[in-house]
Design a protein around this motif. Sequence first.
Motif, PDB file in Angstrom:
ATOM      1  N   ALA A   2       9.544   3.126  -9.650  1.00  0.00           N
ATOM      2  CA  ALA A   2       9.523   1.996  -8.715  1.00  0.00           C
ATOM      3  C   ALA A   2       8.103   1.452  -8.618  1.00  0.00           C
ATOM      4  CB  ALA A   2      10.011   2.448  -7.340  1.00  0.00           C
ATOM      5  N   GLU A   4       5.652  -1.186  -7.225  1.00  0.00           N
ATOM      6  CA  GLU A   4       5.565  -2.155  -6.127  1.00  0.00           C
ATOM      7  C   GLU A   4       4.691  -3.338  -6.528  1.00  0.00           C
ATOM      8  OE1 GLU A   4       4.307  -0.798  -2.331  1.00  0.00           O
ATOM      9  OE2 GLU A   4       5.832   0.784  -2.194  1.00  0.00           O
ATOM     10  N   LYS A   6       2.504  -6.387  -5.032  1.00  0.00           N
ATOM     11  CA  LYS A   6       1.829  -6.645  -3.763  1.00  0.00           C
ATOM     12  C   LYS A   6       1.767  -8.151  -3.480  1.00  0.00           C
ATOM     13  CE  LYS A   6       0.748  -2.192  -3.823  1.00  0.00           C
ATOM     14  NZ  LYS A   6       1.252  -1.662  -5.073  1.00  0.00           N
ATOM     15  N   GLU A  10      -1.246  -8.472   1.299  1.00  0.00           N
ATOM     16  CA  GLU A  10      -1.536  -7.068   0.984  1.00  0.00           C
ATOM     17  C   GLU A  10      -2.784  -6.970   0.102  1.00  0.00           C
ATOM     18  OE1 GLU A  10       2.456  -4.509   0.769  1.00  0.00           O
ATOM     19  OE2 GLU A  10       2.522  -6.274  -0.536  1.00  0.00           O
ATOM     20  N   TYR A 104      -4.129   0.480   3.248  1.00  0.00           N
ATOM     21  CA  TYR A 104      -4.148   0.170   1.815  1.00  0.00           C
ATOM     22  C   TYR A 104      -5.376   0.804   1.164  1.00  0.00           C
ATOM     23  CZ  TYR A 104      -0.214  -2.921   2.411  1.00  0.00           C
ATOM     24  OH  TYR A 104       1.044  -3.399   2.688  1.00  0.00           O
ATOM     25  N   GLY A 173      -1.821   1.363  -3.982  1.00  0.00           N
ATOM     26  CA  GLY A 173      -1.459   0.386  -2.952  1.00  0.00           C
ATOM     27  C   GLY A 173      -1.461   1.035  -1.590  1.00  0.00           C
ATOM     28  N   ARG A 174      -0.258   1.277  -1.044  1.00  0.00           N
ATOM     29  CA  ARG A 174      -0.164   1.978   0.245  1.00  0.00           C
ATOM     30  C   ARG A 174      -0.290   3.481   0.064  1.00  0.00           C
ATOM     31  NH1 ARG A 174       5.098  -0.818   2.793  1.00  0.00           N
ATOM     32  NH2 ARG A 174       5.710  -0.690   0.607  1.00  0.00           N
ATOM     33  N   GLU A 178       0.510   5.672  -7.175  1.00  0.00           N
ATOM     34  CA  GLU A 178       1.826   5.040  -7.270  1.00  0.00           C
ATOM     35  C   GLU A 178       2.185   4.892  -8.748  1.00  0.00           C
ATOM     36  OE1 GLU A 178       1.474   2.304  -3.200  1.00  0.00           O
ATOM     37  OE2 GLU A 178       1.710   1.289  -5.122  1.00  0.00           O
TER      38      GLU A 178
END
Length: 250
Positions: A2, A4, A6, A10, A104, A173-174, A178
């Motif tokens: 997955a 992501e 942004k 963000e 972030y 990212g978050r 990732e």
Amino acid sequence: MAIELKSLEELKTMRRAGLLVAQTLELVRNAIKPGMTTSALDAVAAANIKRGGGISNFYGYHGYPATICVSVNEEIVHGIPSAKKTLRAGDIVSIDVGVEVDGYFGDSAITVPVGEITPELQKLLTVTEESLGAAIEQVRVGNRVGDISAAVEQYVTRHGYSVVREFVGHGIGRKLHEDPKVPNYGPPGQGPKLKEGMVLAIEPMVNMGHHASRVLKDQWTAVTEDGSHSAHFEHTVVVTKDGPWVLTRP
């Protein structure tokens, strides 16, 4: 997997994190001199990250005990700062800084000389940093992750060095790590397609000798198997319709 993508909002927050990382790296770079302990460098970084309203990505991560990673000479990555480890003229030292701002993350690394170093070591630093530049050039909509990987490997091996395989770049990212993984080796044209809004931490780790590595008893510090020197450079980079946007470049 997955991956992501942004939004612009963000990315603005990630840019703030990236600028704090860049500022912290510059302060640590300027503090480096023979006779300094690696824990003193950690203190410089910790104070600046706090002053900038950030949180260290690394402190407490799976139990990691310091604010930044400081890896000297044959240490590849994840060197733990220590009051017992003193920098000497002629060393090279890799500084890896990660910061969270408002949820972030930003992540970047440099390898710098301690005082005067040999031309051979200076070439290692130059080639590793240039291989990161070659990789960033591939961060374009429609390219694939493998194009980034191949750019690093081709540049590094052309100069007679080897690319570390056990550790790779990553999406960011978050979370600090990732999808997707971003290796520094492999054929072009493979892996996920790059789309607008993807953010990647690209980080060549390059050895003067063989690519093999091992982790020390502290469970963190990775060193070259053959004791050869290693260099590490990293930037956090966004895929945009206009090409790469480096969030950790001032």
